[in-house]
Design a protein around this motif. Structure first.
Motif, short mmCIF file in Angstrom:
data_model
loop_
_atom_site.label_atom_id
_atom_site.label_comp_id
_atom_site.label_asym_id
_atom_site.label_seq_id
_atom_site.Cartn_x
_atom_site.Cartn_y
_atom_site.Cartn_z
N GLY A 579 0.79 -1.23 0.00
CA GLY A 579 0.00 0.00 0.00
C GLY A 579 0.82 1.28 0.00
N VAL A 580 2.11 1.18 -0.31
CA VAL A 580 2.98 2.35 -0.34
C VAL A 580 3.31 2.69 -1.78
CG1 VAL A 580 5.17 3.34 0.43
CG2 VAL A 580 3.96 1.69 1.88
N MET A 581 3.03 3.91 -2.20
CA MET A 581 3.27 4.34 -3.58
C MET A 581 4.70 4.87 -3.72
SD MET A 581 1.07 7.07 -5.79
CE MET A 581 1.37 7.32 -7.54
N PRO A 582 5.44 4.40 -4.75
CA PRO A 582 6.83 4.87 -4.90
C PRO A 582 6.90 6.36 -5.23
CG PRO A 582 6.15 3.57 -6.80
CD PRO A 582 5.06 3.43 -5.79
N GLN A 583 8.02 6.96 -4.85
CA GLN A 583 8.23 8.36 -5.20
C GLN A 583 8.42 8.49 -6.70
OE1 GLN A 583 11.58 9.19 -2.55
NE2 GLN A 583 10.23 10.46 -1.28
N PRO A 584 8.09 9.65 -7.28
CA PRO A 584 8.19 9.82 -8.74
C PRO A 584 9.57 9.51 -9.29
CG PRO A 584 6.93 11.62 -7.79
CD PRO A 584 7.47 10.83 -6.65
N ASP A 585 10.65 9.95 -8.60
CA ASP A 585 12.00 9.71 -9.13
C ASP A 585 12.37 8.23 -9.05
OD1 ASP A 585 12.06 10.07 -6.28
OD2 ASP A 585 14.25 10.07 -6.41
N VAL A 610 1.28 1.54 -10.59
CA VAL A 610 1.46 2.95 -10.24
C VAL A 610 0.29 3.77 -10.77
CG1 VAL A 610 2.86 5.01 -10.67
CG2 VAL A 610 3.97 2.86 -10.08
N ARG A 611 -0.15 3.46 -12.00
CA ARG A 611 -1.29 4.17 -12.58
C ARG A 611 -2.55 3.98 -11.73
NH1 ARG A 611 -1.78 5.73 -17.97
NH2 ARG A 611 -0.09 4.30 -18.56
N GLN A 612 -2.75 2.75 -11.25
CA GLN A 612 -3.91 2.45 -10.41
C GLN A 612 -3.85 3.19 -9.07
OE1 GLN A 612 -4.43 -1.72 -9.70
NE2 GLN A 612 -6.16 -1.45 -8.29
N MET A 613 -2.66 3.20 -8.44
CA MET A 613 -2.50 3.89 -7.15
C MET A 613 -2.65 5.40 -7.32
SD MET A 613 0.62 1.73 -5.35
CE MET A 613 0.19 2.16 -3.67
N ALA A 614 -2.19 5.93 -8.43
CA ALA A 614 -2.34 7.36 -8.70
C ALA A 614 -3.81 7.72 -8.84
CB ALA A 614 -1.57 7.75 -9.96
N ALA A 615 -4.58 6.87 -9.52
CA ALA A 615 -6.01 7.12 -9.69
C ALA A 615 -6.73 7.08 -8.35
CB ALA A 615 -6.61 6.10 -10.65
N GLU A 616 -6.34 6.13 -7.47
CA GLU A 616 -6.96 6.04 -6.15
C GLU A 616 -6.67 7.28 -5.31
OE1 GLU A 616 -5.32 2.49 -4.59
OE2 GLU A 616 -6.61 1.14 -5.77
N ARG A 617 -5.52 7.88 -5.53
CA ARG A 617 -5.13 9.08 -4.77
C ARG A 617 -5.47 10.37 -5.50
NH1 ARG A 617 -2.32 4.85 -3.49
NH2 ARG A 617 -1.26 4.59 -1.47
N PHE A 621 -1.45 10.70 -13.51
CA PHE A 621 -0.31 9.84 -13.79
C PHE A 621 0.69 10.55 -14.70
CE2 PHE A 621 1.74 6.66 -16.57
CZ PHE A 621 2.48 5.99 -15.61
N LYS A 622 0.19 11.33 -15.65
CA LYS A 622 1.08 12.04 -16.57
C LYS A 622 1.96 13.04 -15.81
CE LYS A 622 -0.57 13.02 -20.57
NZ LYS A 622 -1.33 13.64 -21.69
N MET A 623 1.35 13.78 -14.88
CA MET A 623 2.11 14.75 -14.09
C MET A 623 3.10 14.03 -13.17
SD MET A 623 1.24 17.75 -15.01
CE MET A 623 1.91 18.71 -13.66
N TYR A 624 2.67 12.90 -12.61
CA TYR A 624 3.53 12.09 -11.74
C TYR A 624 4.77 11.63 -12.51
CZ TYR A 624 4.91 7.90 -9.06
OH TYR A 624 5.60 6.94 -8.37
#
Length: 660
Positions: A579-585, A610-617, A621-624
């Motif tokens: 449940g931990v999303m990686p940092q962008p870098d 990552v795309r799925q976790m970005a949508a949940e938050r 995703f493009k900006m990420y």
């Protein structure tokens, strides 16, 4: 070799300390000088004495008998009988069982069934007083203590008492396991409601305050009635005191105003607030509290004046501090030893040792006898200025006056030897303080271990570590950090890993130690010990340690940097499963590495998660993705710029040396 902890045959006049002249009598003892590392004198110093046989000195060192050693001439020696007598303690019915249980806990704490079987077969009878002693023996290793607590609660004919619950709450609070603390209090309500007292909640309040969780600390007041315990003036005073002592003075002042009707102000409340403002250097606010106190009908006492005096001294306003000292005398509140010690400590910090000695003399003239803290402050001041001989003279003088030096007193002299890399002198000093009945604490052990590893004396460092356990102390977090860093510096990576895993298993690893985690993982990977580094990481995971995105990033970046890209990607997937999303870098770095490996399958799997976790938050995703690529480029550029700067410095330094 220098020997100390002995009293000169003749008393040394205090005037000779002030003048800087050596004693006129040749039989007075003197010692060579040294310098001391940074160390501070606390407001309250305690000497912890315990029973521990044996010498601390190095096993390789030869020692002369007192009869044949000419170094004892002119000195009064503390003979062996008195030294042994100082270590003799009344019969303790728990000590044997406590050590037996502690050894079992250390050996089997990761295997609960074997642990319970070993405890059952140990012959130890659980009784009132034993459980609390075991919890105290475990120290900061809360996991060890909880194992025994859980086992003891199942034993027939035994139930935990009030002190055991308090000790367990304190231990869990140190580990920041506050959910477990509330569960424990809930257990008390079900099984022993009569044991729920205000002191139980005060322990919890202080742990919340020390963790800077102000809101949670205040909420305890609202939770207390649910457990049949109404908060009173004592609990509220403890809450204010805890907040002020842990840097939350603004919140404490606001709470004080909000609760004035519910809890009428007392002099203790005002004193806590004044202390908090002085600690933060806010003297105007402290003076306003003093005015409020007087308006409420309370006359300042010695504690209030000393807090304000300390505020002036810490701010460097010595004129105001001396004026306040005179005001205290005019108002009939005679300064005590703490008052003078505050001034002496401030003067020592300003390197005004002559003035400090004048205050010391003025203190005696006014009939105020110096205490251990006063002498320790002066010893610290002289040692920091490189005048270790003066420190030894003051040590001798305080013993003549009947004061017993404590661990902190000796620590300043030990730090002086550490600064000069004098390990043998440190070991000898500790050996002599043991003979005088003052036994090393964990800070002193840390000093010896740190110096031993600095000098490459690995066996000596490990021997001293074993001495900690043998002496009845339980290593704390800072001891483990010191030991692990020392082993890493000496490239003893396998041993460092074992101590790190032991620290984790004892429940001492938490968020602030991520720097240590980074050091040991990078060191193992640099040494091509990949499997051992994975074993260390698995230990952290399996013990349920608190891991946030930074901890995962440390591990993933360490693997990636050393060329283990697939492993880094695998752990990145584990991180997202947790449940931990990686940092962008991190994401950008892994994608770049996978492109070089032409591994499209893993890249797609990571991208989709990552795309799925970005949508949940609700993150684009493009900006990420763009942010990650930008951050990665900036880090690479900063790294290159740093290399260029270092190269220019080296070039400039070599050209300057050529000109010289």
């Amino acid at each position: 070799m220098r020997r100390i902890i002995f009293v000169a045959r003749y008393k040394i006049p205090i005037s000779q300390f002030q003048s800087g002249q050596p004693p006129s009598n040749p039989n007075h003892c003197f010692f060579s000088s040294g310098t001391v590392d940074n160390a501070s004198v606390n407001g309250t110093l305690t000497g912890i004495q315990r029973s521990s046989e044996g010498s601390f000195g190095s096993a390789s060192k030869t020692s002369l008998s007192p009869e044949t050693d000419t170094r004892w001439s002119g000195l009064i020696r503390l003979d062996d009988k008195s030294a042994r007598a100082s270590r003799e303690q009344p019969y303790d019915e728990f000590s044997g069982d406590v050590e037996k249980v502690y050894r079992i806990l250390r050996k089997f704490h990761t295997r609960v069934p074997k642990l319970e079987l070993a405890l059952q077969q140990s012959g130890v009878v659980v009784r009132s007083g034993l459980t609390e002693r075991v919890l105290n023996r475990c120290g900061d290793a809360g996991n060890l203590g909880y194992r025994f607590y859980a086992w003891a609660s199942k034993q027939p004919g035994y139930s935990h008492n009030h002190d055991v619950y308090k000790a367990m709450i304190k231990s869990l609070g140190k580990m920041r396991q506050f959910g477990a603390v509330w569960a424990l209090i809930e257990e008390m309500r079900r099984e022993n409601p009569q044991l729920i007292t205000p002191q139980v909640f005060v322990v919890l309040i202080r742990r919340f305050a020390s963790s800077r969780m102000v809101k949670k600390a205040v909420e305890v007041l609202d939770e207390m009635p649910k457990y049949g315990c109404e908060p009173d003036e004592y609990v509220f005073g403890c809450l204010l005191d805890a907040l002020c002592k842990n840097g939350s003075i603004k919140e404490a002042a606001s709470l004080f105003e909000d609760m004035r009707v519910r809890f009428p102000p007392t002099i203790k409340h005002f004193t806590s607030l004044l202390y908090g403002w002085c600690k933060e250097g806010k003297l105007m606010e402290a003076k306003f509290v003093l005015v409020q106190m007087k308006n409420a009908g309370f006359d300042p006492d010695i504690v209030v004046y000393n807090n304000l005096l300390n505020g002036y001294a810490q701010a460097g306003k010595m004129v105001d501090a001396f004026d306040l000292l005179q005001e205290m005398r005019r108002k009939g509140c005679d300064p005590n030893a703490t008052s003078f010690t505050i001034l002496i400590q401030a003067l020592c910090g300003q390197e005004k040792m002559d003035t400090a000695m004048q205050v010391f003399s003025d203190m005696e003239k006014h009939g105020c006898e110096a205490d251990v803290v006063t002498y320790t402050t002066l010893i610290s001041g002289f040692c920091k200025r490189g005048k270790t001989q003066k420190g030894y003279e003051l040590l001798d003088h305080m013993i003549q006056k009947g004061h017993v030096p404590n661990q902190t007193t000796y620590l300043h002299i030990l730090n002086a030897h550490e600064k000069k890399d004098e390990l043998e002198e440190c070991l000898e000093l500790v050996n002599e303080m043991q003979k005088a009945g003052c036994y090393p604490d964990l800070i002193i052990y840390n000093t010896i271990i740190r110096l031993a590893f600095k000098l490459g004396e690995i066996k000596e460092g490990i021997r001293v570590w074993n001495e900690i356990e043998a002496s009845g102390l339980s290593p704390r977090l800072d001891n483990y950090v010191n030991m692990i860093h020392g082993l890493i510096d000496q490239e003893c990576l396998v041993e460092a890993s074992e101590y790190f895993k032991e620290m984790v298993e004892r429940g001492l690893f938490s968020t602030p130690q991520y720097g240590l985690l980074k050091d040991i993982l990078n060191s193992l990977l640099r040494g091509d010990k990949v499997e051992l580094s994975k074993d260390v990481w698995s230990c952290v995971i399996n013990k349920g340690c608190e891991l946030n995105v930074y901890a995962w990033t440390i591990w993933i970046h360490a693997l990636f940097t050393k060329g283990h890209v697939k492993d880094a990607c695998s752990y990145c997937l584990d991180m997202m499963d947790a449940g931990v999303m990686p940092q962008p870098d991190t994401f950008a770095k892994l994608m770049k590495g996978l492109r070089k490996l032409y591994n499209r399958q893993i890249a797609v799997e990571i991208t989709e998660k990552v795309r799925q976790m970005a949508a949940e938050r609700k993150i684009s995703f493009k900006m990420y993705k763009r942010r990650g690529e930008r951050d990665l480029k900036e880090k690479v550029k900063a790294k290159k710029d740093g290399r260029k700067r270092r190269a220019r410095r080296r070039q400039w330094g070599s050209s300057k040396a050529g000109l010289i």
